[in-house]
Write an enzyme that holds these catalytic residues in place. Structure first.
Site, PDB file in Angstrom:
ATOM      1  N   HIS A 443      36.193  19.930  11.533  1.00  0.00           N
ATOM      2  CA  HIS A 443      35.207  20.868  12.101  1.00  0.00           C
ATOM      3  C   HIS A 443      35.792  22.281  12.191  1.00  0.00           C
ATOM      4  O   HIS A 443      35.920  22.842  13.280  1.00  0.00           O
ATOM      5  CB  HIS A 443      34.778  20.372  13.506  1.00  0.00           C
ATOM      6  N   GLY A 453      29.995  20.466   4.782  1.00  0.00           N
ATOM      7  CA  GLY A 453      30.455  19.114   4.419  1.00  0.00           C
ATOM      8  C   GLY A 453      29.620  18.511   3.301  1.00  0.00           C
ATOM      9  O   GLY A 453      30.139  17.863   2.385  1.00  0.00           O
TER      10      GLY A 453
END
Length: 503
Positions: A443, A453
């Site tokens: 993250h 992602g």
């Protein structure tokens, strides 16, 4: 300002004073009854157990766990210190998790204290504390880590249970890799005449390639006339080499996760197609999927976008100008940013189809994707220019997740290794699944991690000749659950099967 607002404002001032003095676990006595009841009624605090509260956001829905998971560790530290004063510490196993930087919220936190009552105390969202009545280790073996009393690294390795090696091999190998010299561990072993445990640790250090530490523990025990039977409790050998010097435990843990998970990915993901790719056709298919991809990817993140809005942005008929009312329109900014980022990702896909290394391409271009994703929001003054300066500069929490992403310094250690792992990975399926998963696990940004992602996943799809793949909004809950299973339970199989089912 009406009367109710004024009263609420007065209560919020009291809460703010507590917040500014660093209080996370609020006790009844810290707020008057009137303020407490008002803040509870309006959703600014939540009761954890009788007489103890945490701050909350009034817009949280019933069942939303975010405020609890973000407060969990600070709350437990304050609550335990209030209950047991200084005489408590977390279990050796939980201590090891915190030493390696894993702040995943456990279902049950094991605590030892001579004043323990051998009973669980139930908290919010099925979490609890279980305090076991046991004597504490020697004072020199207890450390305070961020308000929590834990076993020191060396004593936690000595006193954790033998089955940890089989049950939590990534945790144990990461913790062992943090030991740079035999002396600390040896002093704990000698102080307690722990020859059986010494045999276990010698075998464990040898398993991770730290032969010098293993040999020095053996010699030290022998010098004290203690017989040691070396045994390796790990179920398997993993081919991960650890550098000798201070490598971040976060980096070592990520390398171990990669090595352990890649076998499961290979077993559960379709083999890559073997036909030659026609680059022009492939790129045309990517272009065709843009509207569907943008609609689903933005919807998963909670933006309200229509296909019409996406088409409008694509056609270029939409401008940011001072007069445009949509300047303040977050959804439109997100759609415009997605279109801009998609153009950057397409360039990267083309480079990969032309046989460039996908890990290297990602490292060179991912910041361009990110700048494109949020450029329109900066232009419209919705977010600050400085927010695009690179990886996040503070902590971040994932809604409803027990996984706490690594701290800002760890992100800076992990990202270069993440690109190395992708660049060195020979199997395209592993690059697809772990490229997406490990990125969102780290993250690295305050916002946009999910979209990034999925872009990474599709860049890696191209590297194996798989088609551009869309994660549908209708399966959002399932998608979040399988990511959670991988982050919290280190089980990559559900996520692998989920992505395979989309192909």
């Amino acid at each position: 300002m009406n009367d109710i607002s004024q009263k609420l404002a007065a209560s919020l001032e009291q809460l703010q004073q507590l917040q500014e003095s660093g209080v996370v676990a609020i006790q009844s006595k810290q707020l008057s009854r009137v303020h407490r009841e008002r803040l509870l009624k309006h959703g600014f605090i939540r009761e954890v157990i009788r007489g103890w509260y945490i701050q909350a956001m009034p817009d949280e829905k019933p069942g939303d766990s975010t405020s609890w998971y973000t407060s969990f560790w600070d709350f437990c530290g304050a609550y335990l210190s209030q209950r047991f004063s200084k005489s408590w510490c977390l279990s050796p196993e939980q201590s090891l998790s915190l030493h390696i930087g894993d702040r995943t919220v456990p279902q049950q936190l094991l605590v030892r204290s001579p004043k323990g009552n051998n009973k669980p105390t139930a908290f919010l969202h099925n979490t609890s504390i279980f305090d076991v009545r046991l004597n504490l280790p020697d004072v020199e073996y207890i450390k305070n880590v961020a308000g929590l009393n834990v076993y020191s690294l060396a004593s936690a390795l000595v006193y954790c249970s033998a089955n940890q090696f089989k049950n939590a091999p990534i945790l144990m190998r990461t913790a062992l890799s943090m030991v740079t010299d035999a002396s600390d561990v040896l002093s704990v072993l000698l102080a307690g005449n722990h020859s059986v445990i010494a045999g276990r640790l010698v075998g464990a250090f040898r398993n991770i390639g730290r032969d010098l530490i293993a040999d020095n523990i053996l010699k030290g025990m022998q010098a004290a006339d203690l017989k040691v039977q070396e045994e390796d409790q790990f179920a398997e050998n993993l081919q991960v080499s650890f550098g000798r010097r201070d490598v971040s435990p976060y980096v070592n843990r990520m390398r171990l996760m990669w090595a352990q998970m890649r076998e499961s990915v290979i077993a559960h993901f379709p083999e890559q197609p073997h036909q030659t790719i026609d680059i022009e056709t492939y790129m045309a298919e990517v272009e065709d999927k843009y509207v569907t991809d943008a609609y689903h990817s933005l919807s998963i993140e909670g933006y309200r976008v229509t296909r019409e809005l996406i088409e409008l942005v694509r056609s270029g008929n939409w401008q940011i100008d001072g007069s445009d009312e949509s300047k303040k329109h977050l959804d439109t900014m997100a759609a415009k940013g997605y279109w801009d980022a998609f153009q950057e990702v397409k360039k990267a896909v083309l480079a990969v189809l032309e046989s460039k290394n996908s890990g290297d391409v990602l490292e060179q271009t991912h910041s361009d994707w990110y700048l494109a994703l949020f450029g329109p929001s900066v232009a419209a003054g919705i977010i600050k220019q400085s927010d695009l300066a690179g990886y996040r500069s503070g902590p971040v929490y994932i809604r409803q997740s027990m996984h706490t992403p690594p701290n800002r310094d760890a992100v800076r250690d992990m990202m270069p290794t993440f690109f190395d792992l992708l660049a060195e990975e020979g199997n395209a399926a592993v690059r697809v699944v772990l490229g997406h998963f490990i990125f969102v696990y780290i993250h690295p940004y305050f916002d946009g991690n999910g979209r990034m992602g999925r872009f990474i996943m599709n860049l890696m799809m191209a590297s194996g000749g798989y088609p551009w793949t869309v994660v549908p909004m209708e399966r959002r809950d399932e998608y979040m659950q399988v990511l959670e299973a991988a982050s919290v339970g280190e089980d990559i199989v559900p996520f692998t099967k989920f992505l395979a089912s989309l192909l």
